[in-house]
Design a protein around this motif. Sequence first.
Motif, PDB file in Angstrom:
ATOM      1  N   GLY A   1       0.812  -1.214   0.000  1.00  0.00           N
ATOM      2  CA  GLY A   1       0.000   0.000   0.000  1.00  0.00           C
ATOM      3  C   GLY A   1       0.836   1.250   0.000  1.00  0.00           C
ATOM      4  O   GLY A   1       0.389   2.305  -0.470  1.00  0.00           O
ATOM      5  N   ALA A   2       2.079   1.175   0.523  1.00  0.00           N
ATOM      6  CA  ALA A   2       2.972   2.333   0.488  1.00  0.00           C
ATOM      7  C   ALA A   2       3.428   2.564  -0.950  1.00  0.00           C
ATOM      8  O   ALA A   2       3.639   1.609  -1.701  1.00  0.00           O
ATOM      9  CB  ALA A   2       4.181   2.095   1.387  1.00  0.00           C
ATOM     10  N   PRO A   3       3.594   3.822  -1.363  1.00  0.00           N
ATOM     11  CA  PRO A   3       3.984   4.088  -2.754  1.00  0.00           C
ATOM     12  C   PRO A   3       5.347   3.527  -3.122  1.00  0.00           C
ATOM     13  O   PRO A   3       5.634   3.329  -4.297  1.00  0.00           O
ATOM     14  CB  PRO A   3       3.979   5.626  -2.820  1.00  0.00           C
ATOM     15  CG  PRO A   3       4.123   6.082  -1.413  1.00  0.00           C
ATOM     16  CD  PRO A   3       3.406   5.050  -0.588  1.00  0.00           C
ATOM     17  N   TYR A   4       6.195   3.274  -2.137  1.00  0.00           N
ATOM     18  CA  TYR A   4       7.534   2.770  -2.401  1.00  0.00           C
ATOM     19  C   TYR A   4       7.672   1.277  -2.121  1.00  0.00           C
ATOM     20  O   TYR A   4       8.769   0.732  -2.175  1.00  0.00           O
ATOM     21  CB  TYR A   4       8.558   3.516  -1.536  1.00  0.00           C
ATOM     22  CG  TYR A   4       8.196   3.557  -0.066  1.00  0.00           C
ATOM     23  CD1 TYR A   4       8.516   2.509   0.792  1.00  0.00           C
ATOM     24  CD2 TYR A   4       7.500   4.641   0.452  1.00  0.00           C
ATOM     25  CE1 TYR A   4       8.175   2.542   2.130  1.00  0.00           C
ATOM     26  CE2 TYR A   4       7.158   4.686   1.792  1.00  0.00           C
ATOM     27  CZ  TYR A   4       7.492   3.643   2.628  1.00  0.00           C
ATOM     28  OH  TYR A   4       7.135   3.679   3.947  1.00  0.00           O
ATOM     29  N   CYS A   5       6.586   0.601  -1.808  1.00  0.00           N
ATOM     30  CA  CYS A   5       6.659  -0.811  -1.429  1.00  0.00           C
ATOM     31  C   CYS A   5       6.282  -1.699  -2.608  1.00  0.00           C
ATOM     32  O   CYS A   5       5.134  -1.697  -3.050  1.00  0.00           O
ATOM     33  CB  CYS A   5       5.749  -1.085  -0.235  1.00  0.00           C
ATOM     34  SG  CYS A   5       6.019  -2.713   0.493  1.00  0.00           S
ATOM     35  N   ASN A   6       7.238  -2.450  -3.099  1.00  0.00           N
ATOM     36  CA  ASN A   6       7.000  -3.362  -4.212  1.00  0.00           C
ATOM     37  C   ASN A   6       7.714  -4.672  -3.935  1.00  0.00           C
ATOM     38  O   ASN A   6       8.857  -4.871  -4.306  1.00  0.00           O
ATOM     39  CB  ASN A   6       7.494  -2.744  -5.525  1.00  0.00           C
ATOM     40  CG  ASN A   6       7.340  -3.701  -6.695  1.00  0.00           C
ATOM     41  OD1 ASN A   6       6.505  -4.599  -6.675  1.00  0.00           O
ATOM     42  ND2 ASN A   6       8.148  -3.500  -7.721  1.00  0.00           N
ATOM     43  N   THR A   7       7.036  -5.556  -3.212  1.00  0.00           N
ATOM     44  CA  THR A   7       7.635  -6.845  -2.850  1.00  0.00           C
ATOM     45  C   THR A   7       7.140  -7.988  -3.723  1.00  0.00           C
ATOM     46  O   THR A   7       7.687  -9.083  -3.666  1.00  0.00           O
ATOM     47  CB  THR A   7       7.305  -7.194  -1.387  1.00  0.00           C
ATOM     48  OG1 THR A   7       5.883  -7.367  -1.255  1.00  0.00           O
ATOM     49  CG2 THR A   7       7.771  -6.093  -0.452  1.00  0.00           C
ATOM     50  N   GLY A   8       6.121  -7.735  -4.525  1.00  0.00           N
ATOM     51  CA  GLY A   8       5.583  -8.778  -5.379  1.00  0.00           C
ATOM     52  C   GLY A   8       4.688  -9.773  -4.670  1.00  0.00           C
ATOM     53  O   GLY A   8       4.305 -10.788  -5.252  1.00  0.00           O
ATOM     54  N   VAL A   9       4.351  -9.493  -3.391  1.00  0.00           N
ATOM     55  CA  VAL A   9       3.448 -10.373  -2.653  1.00  0.00           C
ATOM     56  C   VAL A   9       2.372  -9.513  -1.981  1.00  0.00           C
ATOM     57  O   VAL A   9       2.497  -8.297  -1.876  1.00  0.00           O
ATOM     58  CB  VAL A   9       4.181 -11.200  -1.574  1.00  0.00           C
ATOM     59  CG1 VAL A   9       5.268 -12.044  -2.195  1.00  0.00           C
ATOM     60  CG2 VAL A   9       4.775 -10.287  -0.513  1.00  0.00           C
ATOM     61  N   SER A  10       1.324 -10.173  -1.519  1.00  0.00           N
ATOM     62  CA  SER A  10       0.230  -9.475  -0.860  1.00  0.00           C
ATOM     63  C   SER A  10       0.351  -9.589   0.655  1.00  0.00           C
ATOM     64  O   SER A  10       0.206 -10.676   1.218  1.00  0.00           O
ATOM     65  CB  SER A  10      -1.119 -10.038  -1.310  1.00  0.00           C
ATOM     66  OG  SER A  10      -2.175  -9.469  -0.550  1.00  0.00           O
ATOM     67  N   ASP A  11       0.601  -8.452   1.310  1.00  0.00           N
ATOM     68  CA  ASP A  11       0.587  -8.452   2.767  1.00  0.00           C
ATOM     69  C   ASP A  11      -0.832  -8.618   3.298  1.00  0.00           C
ATOM     70  O   ASP A  11      -1.028  -9.150   4.394  1.00  0.00           O
ATOM     71  CB  ASP A  11       1.181  -7.143   3.303  1.00  0.00           C
ATOM     72  CG  ASP A  11       2.693  -7.098   3.163  1.00  0.00           C
ATOM     73  OD1 ASP A  11       3.333  -8.148   3.364  1.00  0.00           O
ATOM     74  OD2 ASP A  11       3.230  -6.026   2.843  1.00  0.00           O
ATOM     75  N   LYS A  12      -1.819  -8.152   2.527  1.00  0.00           N
ATOM     76  CA  LYS A  12      -3.208  -8.350   2.945  1.00  0.00           C
ATOM     77  C   LYS A  12      -3.533  -9.837   3.020  1.00  0.00           C
ATOM     78  O   LYS A  12      -4.211 -10.285   3.939  1.00  0.00           O
ATOM     79  CB  LYS A  12      -4.159  -7.626   1.996  1.00  0.00           C
ATOM     80  CG  LYS A  12      -4.086  -6.121   2.073  1.00  0.00           C
ATOM     81  CD  LYS A  12      -5.311  -5.470   1.480  1.00  0.00           C
ATOM     82  CE  LYS A  12      -5.428  -5.674   0.000  1.00  0.00           C
ATOM     83  NZ  LYS A  12      -6.609  -4.993  -0.574  1.00  0.00           N
TER      84      LYS A  12
END
Length: 269
Positions: free
Chosen positions: A77-88
């Motif tokens: 959800g953070a604009p800089y967060c791109n991990t390729g997985v869903s934390d939700k």
Amino acid sequence: MLSRGRDRLVATYILLNVDLNAPAPVILSFHGNNKSMDYQAKLSRLTEPDINNDTIAVFPEGLAAGDPFPPEKCWEGAPYCNTGVSDKAFITDLPAYMQNNFCIDIDRVYAFGKSIGGGFVDVLACSRRHDGDFAACAPAKALTPILELHGTEDTIAKYDGGISHGTNTPSIRKVLSTWATRNGCGPSPVPAIDELQSNGVYYTQYDCRGRESLVVGYNVTGQGHTWTSTMPNDENKGNTAPIDATTIMMEFFRANPRPPVVVPTGVGQ
């Protein structure tokens, strides 16, 4: 724990006063940008018996983000967060994991976070099915009590709103009024209490639909992007606040046992 085929780190603390033979409430606490579950445990003091003596404390850990920003532990959800997985998806799986390993009260699962950890809790509060678009907030039909604590001199998650990490963020007062609207307090809700207290804390409270203190905000005059605490910590460097975030949140959780309470304490970082 294993979530959607990926190992995720979770630290769980059970205090001595927690009855292991009775369903216990659970608090999820999310760390800020590039911090850790251990850091959040220390910062929140949620593992100290004088703060928390009846609730299982759970500290999930975020994953490192990819480009375009340097690798930092963050939350979806953070604009800089791109991990390729869903934390939700990860947090959707977490209650089942807790039920399989501990005796918990599934109707008393609470959440709070620092900085982007608080922003992620806001995302969770907006995600009824945990599979929707971040741009569309669809909170549960049940009332969602919200507590927000902030500093008026926060330059990361700005009290008056503005650009942070390349994204335009709303003011904290707008965040509070938006959640009052989402809770059915009306299209232009008016706070029941909105005043600067003698201790320098600006207090805002929305009451509606038969509930007092449904949406509450504490904004500390002069505080920056630090955890609100009456005790010195690694962030405030001894510049303590007149109120204590964790103590206030514990009282708020106990006053709102159902439905599950989701509480952001800051957006951004």
